[in-house]
Design a protein around this motif. Structure first.
Motif, PDB file in Angstrom:
ATOM      1  N   GLU A  68       8.009  -9.759   3.416  1.00 31.30           N
ATOM      2  CA  GLU A  68       7.687 -11.175   3.200  1.00 31.30           C
ATOM      3  C   GLU A  68       6.387 -11.342   2.409  1.00 31.30           C
ATOM      4  O   GLU A  68       6.162 -12.361   1.782  1.00 31.30           O
ATOM      5  N   ARG A  69       5.536 -10.353   2.479  1.00 33.35           N
ATOM      6  CA  ARG A  69       4.251 -10.349   1.745  1.00 33.35           C
ATOM      7  C   ARG A  69       4.087  -8.983   1.087  1.00 33.35           C
ATOM      8  O   ARG A  69       3.265  -8.174   1.521  1.00 33.35           O
ATOM      9  N   PRO A  70       4.893  -8.711   0.063  1.00 30.83           N
ATOM     10  CA  PRO A  70       4.873  -7.364  -0.527  1.00 30.83           C
ATOM     11  C   PRO A  70       3.550  -7.017  -1.191  1.00 30.83           C
ATOM     12  O   PRO A  70       3.004  -7.798  -1.958  1.00 30.83           O
ATOM     13  N   ASP A  71       3.032  -5.871  -0.851  1.00 31.18           N
ATOM     14  CA  ASP A  71       1.840  -5.304  -1.480  1.00 31.18           C
ATOM     15  C   ASP A  71       2.307  -4.041  -2.203  1.00 31.18           C
ATOM     16  O   ASP A  71       2.302  -2.947  -1.637  1.00 31.18           O
ATOM     17  N   LEU A  72       2.753  -4.219  -3.452  1.00 35.30           N
ATOM     18  CA  LEU A  72       3.342  -3.109  -4.196  1.00 35.30           C
ATOM     19  C   LEU A  72       2.317  -2.047  -4.564  1.00 35.30           C
ATOM     20  O   LEU A  72       2.687  -0.905  -4.840  1.00 35.30           O
ATOM     21  N   GLY A  73       1.043  -2.388  -4.550  1.00 36.56           N
ATOM     22  CA  GLY A  73       0.019  -1.383  -4.768  1.00 36.56           C
ATOM     23  C   GLY A  73      -0.039  -0.394  -3.612  1.00 36.56           C
ATOM     24  O   GLY A  73      -0.190   0.809  -3.809  1.00 36.56           O
ATOM     25  N   ARG A  74       0.111  -0.908  -2.418  1.00 33.79           N
ATOM     26  CA  ARG A  74       0.066  -0.066  -1.227  1.00 33.79           C
ATOM     27  C   ARG A  74       1.430   0.508  -0.870  1.00 33.79           C
ATOM     28  O   ARG A  74       1.539   1.633  -0.375  1.00 33.79           O
ATOM     29  N   TRP A  75       2.494  -0.272  -1.089  1.00 31.05           N
ATOM     30  CA  TRP A  75       3.856   0.097  -0.712  1.00 31.05           C
ATOM     31  C   TRP A  75       4.782  -0.015  -1.935  1.00 31.05           C
ATOM     32  O   TRP A  75       5.638  -0.888  -1.998  1.00 31.05           O
ATOM     33  N   PRO A  76       4.661   0.848  -2.938  1.00 31.13           N
ATOM     34  CA  PRO A  76       5.438   0.699  -4.175  1.00 31.13           C
ATOM     35  C   PRO A  76       6.948   0.811  -3.988  1.00 31.13           C
ATOM     36  O   PRO A  76       7.716   0.245  -4.768  1.00 31.13           O
ATOM     37  N   GLY A  77       7.390   1.498  -2.949  1.00 27.56           N
ATOM     38  CA  GLY A  77       8.825   1.629  -2.701  1.00 27.56           C
ATOM     39  C   GLY A  77       9.513   0.308  -2.419  1.00 27.56           C
ATOM     40  O   GLY A  77      10.732   0.189  -2.588  1.00 27.56           O
ATOM     41  N   LEU A  78       8.761  -0.702  -1.996  1.00 21.10           N
ATOM     42  CA  LEU A  78       9.362  -2.023  -1.742  1.00 21.10           C
ATOM     43  C   LEU A  78      10.081  -2.563  -2.965  1.00 21.10           C
ATOM     44  O   LEU A  78      11.051  -3.310  -2.837  1.00 21.10           O
ATOM     45  N   ALA A  79       9.638  -2.185  -4.139  1.00 18.37           N
ATOM     46  CA  ALA A  79      10.289  -2.657  -5.369  1.00 18.37           C
ATOM     47  C   ALA A  79      11.724  -2.136  -5.467  1.00 18.37           C
ATOM     48  O   ALA A  79      12.553  -2.748  -6.148  1.00 18.37           O
ATOM     49  N   ARG A  80      12.044  -1.027  -4.813  1.00 11.14           N
ATOM     50  CA  ARG A  80      13.396  -0.450  -4.839  1.00 11.14           C
ATOM     51  C   ARG A  80      14.290  -0.994  -3.731  1.00 11.14           C
ATOM     52  O   ARG A  80      15.513  -0.878  -3.794  1.00 11.14           O
TER      53      ARG A  80
END
Length: 101
Positions: A68-80
């Motif tokens: 719900e609050r993606p931090d792609l810097g910290r959790w880049p896999g969320l983009a997949r």
């Protein structure tokens, strides 16, 4: 081959609560009694893209990343990670197969 249903959990919602991203080891049904609820469901193959807590951790069935609050810097896999999205209304029942997040 499918296996017979042996056990499940039933959750009843009133449209106010929020549950962090997690999986359960048994099938679940979410019944919406009143109000509306938005639901994101990730298939099991996306689990590592949501960064689960390590096995043995008290929250090892929860995701460390917050979709719900993606931090792609910290959790880049969320983009997949690709979720199915549902909007539940009163009377709707959603089946959540085990290990879906």
């Amino acid at each position: 081959a499918s296996q017979p249903l042996q056990a499940l959990q039933l959750w009843a919602g009133h449209g106010v609560g929020m549950t962090p991203c997690h999986f359960d080891a048994m099938d679940n049904f979410l019944a919406q009694l009143e109000g509306r609820k938005s639901v994101l469901v990730y298939p099991p193959h996306c689990s590592f893209d949501l960064y689960p807590y390590p096995t043995g951790h008290p929250a090892d069935n929860f995701a460390m990343a917050d979709p719900e609050r993606p931090d792609l810097g910290r959790w880049p896999g969320l983009a997949r990670a690709t979720a199915l999205e549902a909007e539940l209304a009163p009377g709707d029942v959603l089946w959540l197969p085990r290990y879906h997040l």
